[in-house]
Design a protein around this motif. Structure first.
Motif, mmCIF file in Angstrom:
data_model
loop_
_atom_site.group_PDB
_atom_site.id
_atom_site.type_symbol
_atom_site.label_atom_id
_atom_site.label_comp_id
_atom_site.label_asym_id
_atom_site.label_seq_id
_atom_site.Cartn_x
_atom_site.Cartn_y
_atom_site.Cartn_z
ATOM 1 N N GLY A 46 11.550 12.418 -0.075
ATOM 2 C CA GLY A 46 11.040 11.736 -1.245
ATOM 3 C C GLY A 46 11.269 10.243 -1.286
ATOM 4 O O GLY A 46 10.846 9.566 -2.219
ATOM 5 N N LYS A 47 11.932 9.694 -0.283
ATOM 6 C CA LYS A 47 12.165 8.243 -0.229
ATOM 7 C C LYS A 47 10.957 7.557 0.392
ATOM 8 O O LYS A 47 10.252 8.144 1.199
ATOM 9 N N TRP A 48 10.784 6.285 0.019
ATOM 10 C CA TRP A 48 9.686 5.508 0.570
ATOM 11 C C TRP A 48 10.157 4.748 1.795
ATOM 12 O O TRP A 48 11.203 4.121 1.777
ATOM 13 N N GLU A 49 9.359 4.829 2.857
ATOM 14 C CA GLU A 49 9.704 4.207 4.133
ATOM 15 C C GLU A 49 8.587 3.237 4.517
ATOM 16 O O GLU A 49 7.407 3.594 4.520
ATOM 17 N N ASP A 56 -4.471 8.150 -2.806
ATOM 18 C CA ASP A 56 -4.284 9.576 -2.540
ATOM 19 C C ASP A 56 -4.585 9.864 -1.070
ATOM 20 O O ASP A 56 -5.717 9.747 -0.627
ATOM 21 N N GLY A 57 -3.543 10.259 -0.323
ATOM 22 C CA GLY A 57 -3.698 10.554 1.091
ATOM 23 C C GLY A 57 -4.559 11.771 1.375
ATOM 24 O O GLY A 57 -5.032 11.959 2.492
ATOM 25 N N GLY A 58 -4.808 12.606 0.365
ATOM 26 C CA GLY A 58 -5.645 13.791 0.536
ATOM 27 C C GLY A 58 -7.118 13.526 0.283
ATOM 28 O O GLY A 58 -7.949 14.415 0.433
ATOM 29 N N ASP A 59 -7.453 12.320 -0.100
ATOM 30 C CA ASP A 59 -8.823 11.944 -0.421
ATOM 31 C C ASP A 59 -9.315 10.975 0.660
ATOM 32 O O ASP A 59 -8.904 9.815 0.700
ATOM 33 N N GLU A 60 -10.187 11.452 1.538
ATOM 34 C CA GLU A 60 -10.670 10.635 2.660
ATOM 35 C C GLU A 60 -11.341 9.339 2.220
ATOM 36 O O GLU A 60 -11.176 8.302 2.861
ATOM 37 N N PHE A 74 0.853 -1.180 0.000
ATOM 38 C CA PHE A 74 0.000 0.000 0.000
ATOM 39 C C PHE A 74 0.893 1.235 0.000
ATOM 40 O O PHE A 74 1.675 1.425 0.934
ATOM 41 N N TYR A 75 0.792 2.052 -1.034
ATOM 42 C CA TYR A 75 1.575 3.280 -1.149
ATOM 43 C C TYR A 75 0.657 4.479 -0.908
ATOM 44 O O TYR A 75 -0.260 4.729 -1.675
ATOM 45 N N HIS A 76 0.944 5.182 0.180
ATOM 46 C CA HIS A 76 0.171 6.339 0.623
ATOM 47 C C HIS A 76 0.762 7.584 -0.042
ATOM 48 O O HIS A 76 1.823 8.055 0.351
ATOM 49 N N GLN A 92 3.824 13.351 -3.576
ATOM 50 C CA GLN A 92 3.918 13.339 -5.031
ATOM 51 C C GLN A 92 2.649 12.713 -5.599
ATOM 52 O O GLN A 92 2.093 11.786 -5.014
ATOM 53 N N PRO A 93 2.233 13.174 -6.765
ATOM 54 C CA PRO A 93 1.029 12.597 -7.379
ATOM 55 C C PRO A 93 1.319 11.238 -8.010
ATOM 56 O O PRO A 93 2.473 10.886 -8.287
#
Length: 149
Positions: free
Chosen positions: A143-146, A110-114, A6-8, A12-13
């Motif tokens: 910008g790195k993925w954690e 998209d983390g901005g979309d509830e 799952f990438y939140h 970045q778009p």
């Protein structure tokens, strides 16, 4: 069982993140299918993947095209796997498919979309209940993925 990631998306778009993940998928020798929620968005992504960077090329096509089975990346608005991909990307709020036929399923939301966050939470629960190896990735300020979970 499949690996479900799952990438939140917060910093970045999707249009910036997806091509990089697709490049990494091809580097591993895997084929990919990208599932969208609509044919219109599949077509928009098709155009974007041709132009997202001047110095790169991602061989891809739409599932509706005759050459789809030969393309290493196929864009589709449904749950088919026309190119026998090992990796499925799920974007635009499309429903998480049966992950068992893939090595890896990547859901980008998209983390901005509830509503997208709520749908991702539900997909997480479903994938975990099905016994898949689920992980949650969040982008750092650099910008790195954690991996968070």
């Amino acid at each position: 069982m499949a690996e479900v990631l799952f990438y939140h998306l917060e910093r970045q778009p999707l249009e910036r993140v997806l091509p990089v993940l697709l490049e990494k998928t091809l580097e591993r020798g895997w084929r990919a299918v990208v599932q969208t929620a609509s044919q219109e968005y599949a077509e928009a992504l098709d155009g974007h993947l041709w132009t997202y960077r001047e110095d790169s090329f991602l061989p891809h096509g739409l599932a509706s095209e005759r050459e789809a089975p030969r393309n290493p990346i196929v864009l589709t608005p449904d749950t088919t796997n026309p190119n026998s991909a090992q990796v499925r990307f799920v974007v635009e709020g499309a429903a998480l498919p049966d992950a068992s036929q893939y090595t890896r399923v990547v859901l980008l939301f998209d983390g901005g979309d509830e509503s997208a966050v709520a749908a991702a939470r539900q997909s997480w629960k479903s994938a975990k209940a099905a016994g898949h190896d689920v992980t949650y990735w969040q982008q750092t300020e650099t910008g790195k993925w954690e991996k968070k979970a």
